[in-house]
Enzyme design. Structure first.
Site, PDB file in Angstrom:
ATOM      1  N   VAL A   1     -26.600 -36.206  10.656  1.00 37.36           N
ATOM      2  CA  VAL A   1     -25.166 -36.494  10.649  1.00 37.36           C
ATOM      3  C   VAL A   1     -24.417 -35.331  11.291  1.00 37.36           C
ATOM      4  CG1 VAL A   1     -23.173 -37.056   9.192  1.00 37.36           C
ATOM      5  CG2 VAL A   1     -25.466 -37.865   8.558  1.00 37.36           C
TER       6      VAL A   1
ATOM      7  N   ASP B   1     -20.822 -25.385  -9.630  1.00 35.55           N
ATOM      8  CA  ASP B   1     -22.123 -25.165  -9.011  1.00 35.55           C
ATOM      9  C   ASP B   1     -23.119 -26.131  -9.648  1.00 35.55           C
ATOM     10  OD1 ASP B   1     -24.590 -24.302  -8.111  1.00 35.55           O
ATOM     11  OD2 ASP B   1     -24.237 -22.181  -8.551  1.00 35.55           O
ATOM     12  N   VAL B   2     -23.646 -27.079  -8.867  1.00 31.19           N
ATOM     13  CA  VAL B   2     -24.504 -28.115  -9.448  1.00 31.19           C
ATOM     14  C   VAL B   2     -25.837 -27.567  -9.936  1.00 31.19           C
ATOM     15  CG1 VAL B   2     -23.464 -29.997  -8.126  1.00 31.19           C
ATOM     16  CG2 VAL B   2     -25.482 -28.806  -7.207  1.00 31.19           C
TER      17      VAL B   2
ATOM     18  N   LYS C   1     -35.742 -34.857  -1.783  1.00 27.00           N
ATOM     19  CA  LYS C   1     -35.065 -36.118  -1.488  1.00 27.00           C
ATOM     20  C   LYS C   1     -35.901 -37.318  -1.946  1.00 27.00           C
ATOM     21  CE  LYS C   1     -31.270 -34.513   0.343  1.00 27.00           C
ATOM     22  NZ  LYS C   1     -29.947 -34.755  -0.296  1.00 27.00           N
TER      23      LYS C   1
ATOM     24  N   SER D   1     -16.371 -30.810   2.200  1.00 30.19           N
ATOM     25  CA  SER D   1     -16.627 -30.808   3.638  1.00 30.19           C
ATOM     26  C   SER D   1     -17.683 -31.851   3.980  1.00 30.19           C
ATOM     27  CB  SER D   1     -17.106 -29.423   4.102  1.00 30.19           C
ATOM     28  OG  SER D   1     -18.329 -29.083   3.469  1.00 30.19           O
TER      29      SER D   1
ATOM     30  N   TYR E   1     -37.657 -29.740   1.203  1.00 34.33           N
ATOM     31  CA  TYR E   1     -36.514 -30.640   1.354  1.00 34.33           C
ATOM     32  C   TYR E   1     -36.949 -32.091   1.190  1.00 34.33           C
ATOM     33  CZ  TYR E   1     -32.579 -33.026   3.613  1.00 34.33           C
ATOM     34  OH  TYR E   1     -31.524 -33.863   3.884  1.00 34.33           O
TER      35      TYR E   1
ATOM     36  N   ARG F   1     -18.794 -25.107  -4.612  1.00 37.78           N
ATOM     37  CA  ARG F   1     -18.807 -23.718  -5.074  1.00 37.78           C
ATOM     38  C   ARG F   1     -17.667 -22.892  -4.500  1.00 37.78           C
ATOM     39  NH1 ARG F   1     -24.771 -21.919  -3.555  1.00 37.78           N
ATOM     40  NH2 ARG F   1     -24.098 -23.001  -1.648  1.00 37.78           N
TER      41      ARG F   1
ATOM     42  N   THR G   1     -22.314 -32.827  11.181  1.00 37.32           N
ATOM     43  CA  THR G   1     -21.598 -31.959  10.256  1.00 37.32           C
ATOM     44  C   THR G   1     -21.951 -30.509  10.566  1.00 37.32           C
ATOM     45  OG1 THR G   1     -23.354 -31.890   8.583  1.00 37.32           O
ATOM     46  CG2 THR G   1     -21.776 -33.721   8.455  1.00 37.32           C
TER      47      THR G   1
END
Length: 250
Positions: free
Chosen positions: A181, A56-57, A152, A15, A148, A37, A183
């Site tokens: 973005v 699942d990373v 990054k 997605s 977060y 996932r 989404t």
């Protein structure tokens, strides 16, 4: 440009930004493994050169086994796109260890596991591109999003170090740093911001939109086009860079 014969892997590819990237790469001829996932989401996106892989990373064993299976099916990964991530803000004094680890495990550990496993085969080939999907938060601290932002920033540090490790080889490593973005993540965050700030979801969405310098949300396809450019001819000297897609200077 053609990517015929190339195997690409996009985490979080079912997605949003990941799916836009996966479709762009497949459109250029690549066979693309999309991971995530949720099997139902991946299955809905599959076809047309997109191959689903539930992975699942945050689970090192799952990444090792998953990428090994993808390589066995489609050959060495030559385009690695660590994209899976969590975009959620929380004030540091309200950040517990579980939240911190969740962000780091997905955004940073997941990128590390993914790149490491893809490199095993990529290093044996004559061409490779690793393009991490970071954020403008990887270049500056975002208010109310310390975990977060740190994750990054860490992703960019990883990419820059790898670019130094592989200088002079046919492998390059870059990061794309988008602003907000358009989404489902923005939609979810609008609800969260609205609740915390005491504003309506539309007002919260407008706040995120105005944070982009050109005062509009970025289309996922804009990020996908940047990925294609980094995979295309003439990009071989672009290495260790952060490509900002934010509508203006960050």
């Amino acid at each position: 440009m053609t990517l015929d014969g190339k195997h690409a892997l996009v985490t979080g590819g079912g997605s949003g930004i990941g799916l836009a990237i996966a479709r762009a790469l497949a459109g250029a001829g690549a066979e693309v493994t999309i991971t995530g996932r949720r099997g139902d989401v991946l299955d809905a996106a599959a076809g047309g050169g997109l191959h689903p892989l539930v992975m699942d990373v945050t689970d090192e064993g799952a990444v090792v086994a998953g990428i090994a299976a993808a390589v066995a099916a489609r050959g060495p990964v030559q385009i690695c796109i660590p994209n899976a991530g969590i975009a959620e803000g929380r004030a540091l004094h309200k950040t517990d260890t579980a939240f911190w680890r969740q962000i780091m495990a997905t955004n940073l550990d997941g990128a590390f596991f993914t790149i490491r496993e893809c490199l095993t085969g990529m290093r044996q080939t004559d061409w490779g591109r690793t393009i991490a999907i970071s954020s403008i938060a990887g270049l500056k601290g975002l208010k109310g999003a310390a975990a977060y932002s740190a994750s990054k920033h860490g992703m960019i540090g990883l990419i820059r170090s790898l670019s130094e490790d592989y200088l002079g080889t046919p492998l390059t490593f870059n990061a794309i740093c988008p602003g907000y973005v358009d989404t489902e993540i923005v939609t979810r965050n609008a609800a969260s911001i609205a609740q915390r700030a005491g504003v309506s979801p539309d007002e919260a969405r407008a706040m995120m939109t105005s944070a982009n310098r050109h005062n509009r949300l970025i289309a996922p396809e804009e990020v996908a086009r940047a990925v294609l450019w980094l995979c295309g001819p003439g990009s071989q000297s672009v290495n260790g860079q952060t490509i900002e897609i934010a509508g203006g200077q960050v």
